[in-house]
Design an enzyme around this catalytic site. Structure first.
Site, PDB file in Angstrom:
ATOM      1  CD  GLU A  67      -5.966  -1.054   8.879  1.00  0.00           C
ATOM      2  OE1 GLU A  67      -4.790  -0.840   8.264  1.00  0.00           O
ATOM      3  OE2 GLU A  67      -6.887  -0.414   8.678  1.00  0.00           O
ATOM      4  CB  SER A 113       4.991  -1.171  11.949  1.00  0.00           C
ATOM      5  OG  SER A 113       4.406   0.058  12.071  1.00  0.00           O
ATOM      6  CG  ASN A 125      -1.717   1.077   1.265  1.00  0.00           C
ATOM      7  OD1 ASN A 125      -1.887   1.918   0.490  1.00  0.00           O
ATOM      8  ND2 ASN A 125      -2.402   1.438   2.573  1.00  0.00           N
ATOM      9  N   GLY A 156       2.374   2.971  11.031  1.00  0.00           N
ATOM     10  CA  GLY A 156       3.180   4.396  10.940  1.00  0.00           C
ATOM     11  C   GLY A 156       3.937   4.604  12.179  1.00  0.00           C
ATOM     12  CD  GLU A 198      -3.105   5.564   6.727  1.00  0.00           C
ATOM     13  OE1 GLU A 198      -2.259   5.478   7.440  1.00  0.00           O
ATOM     14  OE2 GLU A 198      -3.119   5.796   5.521  1.00  0.00           O
ATOM     15  CE  LYS A 222      -0.107   3.496   4.810  1.00  0.00           C
ATOM     16  NZ  LYS A 222      -0.254   3.551   6.282  1.00  0.00           N
ATOM     17  CG  HIS A 244      -5.826   1.696   5.205  1.00  0.00           C
ATOM     18  ND1 HIS A 244      -5.694   2.598   6.205  1.00  0.00           N
ATOM     19  CD2 HIS A 244      -5.035   0.892   5.109  1.00  0.00           C
ATOM     20  CE1 HIS A 244      -4.337   2.421   6.580  1.00  0.00           C
ATOM     21  NE2 HIS A 244      -3.974   1.353   5.927  1.00  0.00           N
ATOM     22  N   GLY A 252       4.832   1.454   4.277  1.00  0.00           N
ATOM     23  CA  GLY A 252       6.216   2.108   4.325  1.00  0.00           C
ATOM     24  C   GLY A 252       7.293   1.150   3.663  1.00  0.00           C
TER      25      GLY A 252
END
Length: 250
Positions: free
Chosen positions: A167, A212, A9, A173, A97, A11, A95, A234
């Site tokens: 998640e 993560s 992902n 993050g 977010e 983002k 998600h 990330g």
């Protein structure tokens, strides 16, 4: 035997030149595997580039979100059929977010799950708890409620053509990661919730961990019986790290 799945992902990251470089590096590191599926979910604007560059690679791609509507006066939205036009196989729905920053509730997530499947996209349904919910002992019940909210709309049979991603919001993050034991506990709980409604669907359902995930913790996470891969943030933007995670899933 469930086939592992690793999804990157990206983002809201990347540039045209950066995506070209990253895709070339990924193709150099990764080859199609019989034991693991690999997919990339870039920002919408890079889907044409990704679909062209990965067409012959054996890697797949999807979107980070979609509209629950088929078409119409919905400025800024992207429909499931548009995503399918660019060869998407997957789309992330719900998600954390999207839920926390953009106010998407369980009803919105369920509608997007249904919209994805109507266009023959595989939804990756994200569920997870906040640190407050975990500390209060409500994590398992919270995750169950998020699953049932989609079951109530889509039906349990729909999960035969879906993926779930656990998640823990407190591990996204932040550099924190649920221990393998914590992750396995929730993954087993999710499978148990589905099994109570349809054991056959539960047996085949792929449940990914997304919090993560890094090259140095992936193998330990994937060693657990109910963790079938990862939704990677990330680390998916660093070709060598993402490749290491994918190899661990094999």
């Amino acid at each position: 035997m469930r086939r592992s799945l690793v999804v990157g992902n990206w983002k809201m990251m990347g540039s045209r030149a950066g995506v070209t470089k990253l895709l070339e590096e990924l193709k150099g590191y990764l080859v199609a595997s019989d034991r693991a599926s690999i997919a990339i979910c870039p920002p919408y604007v890079f889907l044409p580039q990704v679909s062209e560059d990965l067409r012959e690679s054996g890697l797949r791609w999807g979107s980070q979100n979609l509209s629950q509507y088929d078409e119409g006066a919905f400025t800024g939205e992207v429909s499931a059929s548009m995503l399918k036009d660019f060869g998407c196989d997957y789309t992330i729905v719900g998600h954390s977010e999207r839920r926390s920053l953009f106010g998407e509730g369980d009803a919105d997530v369920a509608a997007k799950f249904v919209a994805a499947q109507s266009a023959r996209l595989t939804p990756i349904l994200c569920v997870g708890e906040s640190l407050q919910q975990r500390d209060s002992g409500d994590a398992l019940e919270w995750v169950k409620q998020q699953i049932i909210a989609v079951v109530d709309v889509a039906g349990i049979d729909a999960f035969a053509d879906a993926v779930v991603a656990y998640e823990p919001i407190w591990a996204i993050g932040t550099g924190k990661t649920a221990t393998p034991e914590q992750a396995q506990q929730v993954h087993a709980h999710i499978r148990g919730v589905i099994a109570s409604l349809h054991p056959g669907v539960a047996d085949s359902l792929r449940i990914l961990y997304g919090g993560s995930v890094k090259a140095d913790n992936a193998s330990e996470l994937f060693a657990n019986p109910d963790i079938d891969g990862a939704l990677v943030g990330g680390a998916s933007l660093i070709a060598a790290d993402f490749a290491a995670i994918c190899r661990a899933a094999e």
